[in-house]
Design an enzyme around this catalytic site. Structure first.
Site, PDB file in Angstrom:
ATOM      1  N   GLU A  83       0.802  -1.223   0.000  1.00 43.07           N
ATOM      2  CA  GLU A  83       0.000   0.000   0.000  1.00 43.07           C
ATOM      3  C   GLU A  83       0.838   1.277   0.000  1.00 43.07           C
ATOM      4  O   GLU A  83       0.465   2.268  -0.628  1.00 43.07           O
ATOM      5  CB  GLU A  83      -0.967   0.012   1.199  1.00 43.07           C
ATOM      6  CG  GLU A  83      -2.174  -0.906   1.027  1.00 43.07           C
ATOM      7  CD  GLU A  83      -1.883  -2.365   1.324  1.00 43.07           C
ATOM      8  OE1 GLU A  83      -0.754  -2.677   1.753  1.00 43.07           O
ATOM      9  OE2 GLU A  83      -2.776  -3.209   1.126  1.00 43.07           O
ATOM     10  N   HIS A 150     -12.088  -5.214   8.847  1.00 43.12           N
ATOM     11  CA  HIS A 150     -12.796  -4.947   7.583  1.00 43.12           C
ATOM     12  C   HIS A 150     -14.013  -4.051   7.810  1.00 43.12           C
ATOM     13  O   HIS A 150     -14.997  -4.162   7.084  1.00 43.12           O
ATOM     14  CB  HIS A 150     -13.229  -6.263   6.934  1.00 43.12           C
ATOM     15  CG  HIS A 150     -12.083  -7.138   6.531  1.00 43.12           C
ATOM     16  ND1 HIS A 150     -11.397  -7.909   7.427  1.00 43.12           N
ATOM     17  CD2 HIS A 150     -11.487  -7.341   5.334  1.00 43.12           C
ATOM     18  CE1 HIS A 150     -10.433  -8.578   6.794  1.00 43.12           C
ATOM     19  NE2 HIS A 150     -10.454  -8.240   5.530  1.00 43.12           N
TER      20      HIS A 150
END
Lengths: 348, 319
Positions: A83, A150
């Protein structure tokens, strides 16, 4: 607006996201986002997508399904799970005139790119004067039983970064128009989709590829007289549901959808308070130093003379999003919590 | 400028050292605030690579960026203006010495260790597609090679065959920790698993740096993918100006500086090769005078308007 479930992406009426609308032409939030990306990529070949599993796989939530075939691997780039490098590369290429849109599989994974987002992306224009048109987008939010890795609402982190616009749309048409504005904006934009809304909410969305929604403009979703509910994202839908229920009990609640949380549209918020004199701020981001705290402080500071009651807040406590449904429901503000809070305020 | 001219490179190194010394004076006399990282002792690496940096290249640097900016052809006066906190500096005084940006020559730096390499990939992506032969230079220190971004960037640069020249300057210490205590293996071999060739070079020898850099850039410019150059030098100053530097025993520190001074070494080599001492003194004086002139101009720049602190966070909307 309806809460009927529509299968998007997998429904596969053709490669174009518009082919995935319902028969009567409505789009889910997810399809609306796909349409925005598709149309902006057709409009401007400087726009490209990068992220994890966005190519053949079509993205974890299938937002980019069909994009690889239409736009090719130079503009739909599958990246490694890296990322910081995704963000850094987006920054470098934006300096060279590209308009990258990076997908994060979940907003939770944005923290893996945190350094490049906060120290490079957010702080570049202030010093260099060079526009940095980078959009970072991904699914945020809870309510889908996805547990704490999540389900995050990271908007306060990035609203606090001091150089990133943060958008949290609640409706398909807003999502489409705001994502298009984000891609055309010359600044870094964090576009936080809400995964609870993805396939739950559908509505007609504009066909005009130049139909934009303005960034930093809130919208009154429901007019009311007695109490203002200031909120954004999935909580807009819960607030609207609570307001409908209370209408029957004779309490009139106004619902303001912030749409962009930074920079904040204070004017629309304050105008609503002038009208109702009571404010309930609902956010899915944490209570302590969350978006709701900032909105509440703004109201207390700038609309004190209009208030007939203390500003009330509803937000989850600062703890990891729990997994089991009974725990998650206790953690997130629910329709009944909002209703109770509105009733309490209206009794002042 | 292509090719290696040892007298010219010597003069440039003197210029670089003078630049850093005069900035150091600015810190000492209170004209410059904040952290200041000087590259005294590392001049041969920048000076050796400079003839290889071409127009159209991008340079992404670190928290110790001055010499990299000079070889990227950043205007030295505007750079000094930024370092001396003035409104006509590169960033209008909003950045400071490790936040130098010059989009006109595609130069930038970041003060975060490890953050430069991913950004260089973005510059390289554009060059691969639209500017064949141009490269992105990613400068890193020895401390950055143990950050995850270095592995991430090596992998992607190799995978996509991006035109990136990774230059690691191993100056012996990541702040106080010696390279030998923080870094396993040989840094120049870190690219091998990805198929990236590496060159280990004495960063005190400008010609050696130039030769390794030329081999590396020949590969990268011809489209064969990235390359890695590791130049080892010795950081003369503390990590920052004001560092108490107690982690390097004084005697050893002074001996190492004598042995590893790129300017003294180049001077001795030129004299031995028959270049006249008068010629070198003339060159030294010219270089020093030039840099003093830059600093004088920077110090004469106006201060930023306090109101500017609140401007420029976001770009204005497109017309």
């Amino acid at each position: 607006m309806t809460t009927a479930t529509v299968e998007a992406g997998a429904a596969g009426h053709g490669a174009e996201p518009r082919g995935k609308r319902t028969e009567d032409g409505q789009a889910t939030y997810l399809v609306a986002i796909a349409e925005a990306l598709w149309e902006e990529m057709e409009r401007d070949d400087r726009v490209y997508l990068l992220g994890e599993d966005i190519g053949v796989y079509g993205g974890a939530f299938k937002v980019t399904e069909g994009f690889l075939d239409r736009f090719g691997p130079d503009r739909v780039i599958d990246t490694p799970i890296a990322e910081e490098t995704i963000v850094g590369m987006a920054v470098g290429s934006a300096m060279e005139g590209f308009r990258p849109v990076a997908e994060f599989q979940y907003a939770d994974f944005m923290s893996s790119g945190f350094d490049e987002i906060t120290t490079v992306l957010a702080r570049y224009h202030y010093r260099s004067g060079v526009p940095l048109p980078v959009v970072l987008r991904g699914p945020s939010g809870g309510g889908v039983r996805a547990s704490s890795f999540h389900s995050i609402n990271p908007e306060p982190w990035f609203a606090h970064a001091g150089g990133i616009k943060v958008i949290c749309p609640a409706f398909p048409a807003d999502a489409k128009g705001l994502l298009k504005s984000a891609i055309r904006d010359d600044n870094p934009v964090m576009f936080l989709e809400h995964k609870w809304i993805y396939r739950r909410i559908k509505e007609p969305v504009p066909d005009d590829p130049d139909a934009l929604e303005p960034i930093s403009v809130a919208r009154v979703r429901r007019e009311g007289r007695d109490v203002s509910v200031i909120t954004y994202g999935a909580m807009v839908h819960k607030a609207l549901e609570a307001a409908e229920e209370l209408e029957r009990a004779g309490i009139s609640a106004e619902v303001v959808d912030l749409r962009t949380v930074y920079p904040l549209d204070e004017e629309t918020v304050l105008r609503s308070i002038e009208k109702t004199s009571r404010a309930l701020v609902v956010s899915e981001s944490y209570r302590f130093v969350g978006i709701g705290a900032e909105v509440a402080a703004t109201i207390a500071e700038k609309a004190f003379e209009h208030l007939d009651a203390p500003v009330a807040r509803l937000s989850p406590p600062n703890l990891p999003v729990p997994f089991s449904p009974t725990l998650e429901d206790a953690f997130l503000p629910q329709v009944a919590d909002i209703r109770t809070a509105i009733e309490r305020l209206s009794a002042w | 400028m292509d090719g290696f001219d040892p007298v010219d490179r010597y003069e440039r190194m003197v210029e670089m050292r003078t630049f850093e010394e005069l900035v150091g004076e600015g810190v000492a006399d209170g004209s410059i605030h904040g952290e200041m990282h000087l590259a005294i002792g590392q001049e041969a690496t920048a000076a050796g690579l400079e003839p290889l940096v071409r127009e159209g290249d991008a340079v992404v640097s670190t928290h110790r960026p001055h010499l990299h900016a000079l070889i990227a052809r950043v205007d030295p006066v505007r750079m000094l203006g930024e370092i001396f906190e003035r409104s006509d500096g590169l960033c209008g005084g909003k950045g400071g010495h490790m936040h130098l940006f010059d989009p006109s020559v595609d130069f930038m730096c970041t003060g975060i260790v490890g953050a430069s390499a991913p950004i260089a990939l973005g510059y390289a992506l554009q060059r691969k597609r639209a500017r064949p032969g141009a490269v992105a230079w990613a400068f890193l220190g020895d401390g950055a090679v143990n950050h995850g971004t270095f592995a991430e960037a090596l992998n992607l640069a190799a995978l996509w065959s991006l035109p990136v020249v990774f230059v690691v300057e191993d100056n012996g210490y990541a702040i106080s920790v010696p390279t030998t205590q923080a870094t396993a293996g040989a840094i120049h071999r870190r690219g091998e698993p990805f198929g990236i060739p590496g060159w280990a070079v004495d960063g005190v020898d400008a010609r050696a740096v130039y030769e390794a850099g030329r081999a590396a850039t020949d590969r990268v410019r011809s489209g064969d993918g990235p390359a890695l150059v590791v130049a080892t030098a010795y950081r003369f100053r503390g990590h920052y100006e004001g560092d108490i530097d107690h982690y390097r025993p004084r005697r050893q520190h002074e001996e190492t500086m004598r042995e590893r001074d790129p300017i003294a070494r180049a001077r001795a080599s030129l004299i031995a090769g028959g270049v006249g001492a008068d010629e070198l003194m003339r060159r030294e004086e010219e270089a020093r005078t030039r840099v003093r002139g830059w600093v004088d101009r920077a110090r004469a720049m106006p201060w930023p308007d306090p109101a500017d602190a609140l401007t420029g966070v976001f770009a204005e909307a497109e017309a």
